[in-house]
Enzyme design. Structure first.
Site, PDB file in Angstrom:
ATOM      1  N   HIS A 153      55.478  28.076  26.455  1.00 57.30           N
ATOM      2  CA  HIS A 153      54.594  27.391  27.410  1.00 57.30           C
ATOM      3  C   HIS A 153      55.004  27.697  28.849  1.00 57.30           C
ATOM      4  O   HIS A 153      54.756  26.910  29.747  1.00 57.30           O
ATOM      5  CB  HIS A 153      54.593  25.871  27.198  1.00 57.30           C
ATOM      6  CG  HIS A 153      54.365  25.451  25.782  1.00 57.30           C
ATOM      7  ND1 HIS A 153      53.139  25.058  25.295  1.00 57.30           N
ATOM      8  CD2 HIS A 153      55.219  25.397  24.724  1.00 57.30           C
ATOM      9  CE1 HIS A 153      53.249  24.756  24.011  1.00 57.30           C
ATOM     10  NE2 HIS A 153      54.498  24.970  23.637  1.00 57.30           N
ATOM     11  N   SER A 274      52.818  45.612  52.837  1.00 54.31           N
ATOM     12  CA  SER A 274      51.581  45.008  53.322  1.00 54.31           C
ATOM     13  C   SER A 274      51.241  45.607  54.669  1.00 54.31           C
ATOM     14  O   SER A 274      52.130  45.915  55.464  1.00 54.31           O
ATOM     15  CB  SER A 274      51.766  43.501  53.446  1.00 54.31           C
ATOM     16  OG  SER A 274      50.846  42.959  54.380  1.00 54.31           O
ATOM     17  N   LYS A 280      56.769  42.179  53.319  1.00 56.20           N
ATOM     18  CA  LYS A 280      56.282  42.205  51.950  1.00 56.20           C
ATOM     19  C   LYS A 280      56.761  43.391  51.133  1.00 56.20           C
ATOM     20  O   LYS A 280      56.917  44.493  51.621  1.00 56.20           O
ATOM     21  CB  LYS A 280      54.750  42.236  51.962  1.00 56.20           C
ATOM     22  CG  LYS A 280      54.140  40.895  52.281  1.00 56.20           C
ATOM     23  CD  LYS A 280      54.246  39.963  51.107  1.00 56.20           C
ATOM     24  CE  LYS A 280      52.885  39.785  50.466  1.00 56.20           C
ATOM     25  NZ  LYS A 280      52.971  39.046  49.242  1.00 56.20           N
ATOM     26  N   GLU A 287      50.626  45.214  38.788  1.00 50.32           N
ATOM     27  CA  GLU A 287      49.322  44.540  38.909  1.00 50.32           C
ATOM     28  C   GLU A 287      48.197  45.444  38.430  1.00 50.32           C
ATOM     29  O   GLU A 287      47.224  44.986  37.823  1.00 50.32           O
ATOM     30  CB  GLU A 287      49.078  44.136  40.363  1.00 50.32           C
ATOM     31  CG  GLU A 287      50.049  43.065  40.862  1.00 50.32           C
ATOM     32  CD  GLU A 287      49.945  42.905  42.368  1.00 50.32           C
ATOM     33  OE1 GLU A 287      49.058  42.181  42.810  1.00 50.32           O
ATOM     34  OE2 GLU A 287      50.752  43.519  43.102  1.00 50.32           O
TER      35      GLU A 287
END
Ligand code: ARG
Length: 476
Positions: A153, A274, A280, A287
């Protein structure tokens, strides 16, 4: 190619609309090799003269050679690669080219070339997956003694070894290769000889053609042979599951590389910055492994939806099989490769993992198991262990730092040895069953994983030998 009955050519806009040449040009080489096998069998059966067979075969071989050396321009306004190939052959050898299509239809022709191409691509994909599995096993063998929280979970559950966690993906990938090998085996049947739908009325030896092309079998039913695209659905379905597996892992690695988890950091070569925020470092490759899986799931739906309304036999709808299938296999191969490269730049942080494993009373099950071993029924032991956790929470200490008297107030069955039993090291060691977290079990699992690599290697070499059979038809 089919002009006799017609008085005008197909409207150019509709030719462009119906053409599959953009996509099926990828079949060119396989279509040429299958045509060489077909011409060989036509010649052997004396359906065409030995001279014509030789001319056709020589012409096709020259086309393959030119294609291989990049001298063949696979362009023009053609309905598909099959018409392109025939037209090219005609330009080169003249009227003898017109004999090649004896005892054959594009319906059995395309099914043959597609199956050959799929065999090749499945082989290439399995090779890529094997490479990823080897990389994971490598990483895992150096991570046997790193402990991290196992999650259920997405909540802290029980401690596990990092090697064990990584190997979970090896078994998913192993089943993916098994499914692909299965698909390969079912695709490995020759449709040629099915003609358009009813078979052919010339004594062509189908088994001979199959042998020339490295197919292990011939299809049993001509109607089924030209309409069957199960092999494409199966391939894309296997690939969809593979991509779902990779996507799960990619998602996890995105999570692990967050500030909050901090289980992994990414090398510069596997992350991106970024345009606005200078600090970043983003896990874009992971992704996109996750994001691209969506396309493959879509392709599976495309194929199933394309098929479900089609009565037996060939329909032009089936032409939509190739873009969906090729894209799925291309995407999957790209994702497997990307995961392998990405992984190389993922640095796991054992200290963060162990620190996390020590928070959250992950070894509460050990407390219950301890009592169970002392004869307490597990249900009662579970309740008593819950009380122990409550005491540890109240004091804000891990279970191995909760004073023994606290344990003994909960149950007189606790002895001093409980302190040892509730450490994370003892917890992973206590799961000494095959498939469990004990060190020797994980080491055994690594050996099993390596054994799978060897088996997949053997499969790959058999598959490549089978494809090499057809390749020999190119001569030279
Ligand atoms: N381009 C077609 C396909 O990919 C080849 C078979 C065409 N057959 C036909 N009767 N139009 O399915």
């Amino acid at each position: 190619m089919w002009g006799g009955r017609f008085t005008e050519p197909l409207d150019p806009q509709l030719l462009a609309f119906t053409s599959s040449f953009d996509v099926d040009r990828r079949l060119l080489r396989w279509d040429a090799l299958a045509s060489i096998a077909h011409a060989t069998a036509l010649g052997e059966a004396q359906v065409i003269t030995a001279g014509d067979a030789e001319a056709v075969i020589a012409g096709l071989r020259a086309i393959v050679a030119d294609f291989d050396s990049g001298r063949l321009a696979v362009v023009g306004e053609h309905e598909d690669v099959h018409s392109f190939l025939e037209a090219t052959l005609y330009d080169r050898i003249g009227v003898a080219a017109g004999r090649l299509h004896t005892a054959r239809s594009r319906n059995d022709q395309v099914a043959t070339a597609f199956r050959l191409a799929l065999k090749e691509q499945i082989g290439a994909l399995v090779g890529e997956i094997r490479g990823l599995m080897a990389t994971i096993i490598d990483r895992a063998s150096g991570a046997v003694d790193i402990i991290l929280p196992g999650f259920t979970h997405l909540q802290h559950a029980q401690p596990v070894r990092l090697a064990h966690h990584l190997l979970a993906y090896v078994w998913m990938l192993d089943r993916d290769t098994a499914r692909l090998a299965d698909t390969y085996a079912r695709a490995d049947a020759l449709p040629l000889g099915a003609g358009a739908i009813a078979g052919i009325s010339f004594p062509v030896d189908r088994r001979r053609v199959a042998a020339l092309l490295g197919f292990t079998r011939i299809t049993e039913n001509s109607i089924d042979a030209v309409g069957d695209r199960d092999f494409a659905v199966e391939a894309v379905s296997s690939v969809a599951l593979l991509c779902a597996h990779l996507s799960r892992w990619a998602d996890e690695l995105v999570l692990w590389s967050t500030e909050e988890f901090g289980f992994a950091t990414l090398a510069d070569r596997v992350s991106t910055g970024s345009s606005l925020m200078p600090q970043k470092k983003n896990p874009d490759p992971a992704e996109l492994i996750r994001g691209r899986a969506a396309r493959v799931l879509g392709n599976l739906t495309t194929l199933l939806a394309m098929l479900k309304g089609l009565p037996a036999g060939y329909h032009r709808d089936l032409q939509e099989d190739k873009p969906a299938t090729f894209e799925a296999l291309d995407v999957a191969r790209g994702c497997v490769r990307a995961m392998r490269v990405f992984l190389d730049g993922v640095q796991f942080i054992p200290q963060r993992m162990e620190a996390a494993a020590k928070r959250g009373w992950l070894t509460a099950t050990e407390v219950a198991d301890y009592l169970t071993r002392k004869g307490v029924p597990f249900r009662d032991a579970h309740a008593l262990a819950g009380k122990v956790v409550r005491r540890a929470a109240a004091r804000d200490v891990p279970l191995w730092e909760l004073p023994l008297p606290e344990y003994q107030e909960v149950s007189s069955s606790f002895g001093p040895d409980v302190m040892q039993a509730v450490t994370i090291e003892a917890a992973v060691e206590s799961k000494d069953v095959p498939g469990g977290t004990a060190r020797r079990q994980v080491v055994e699992q690594l050996a099993q994983g390596r054994e799978r690599l060897t088996r997949i290697e053997a499969w790959l070499s058999a598959a490549s030998q089978s494809l090499a059979v057809a390749q020999r038809l190119a001569g030279g």
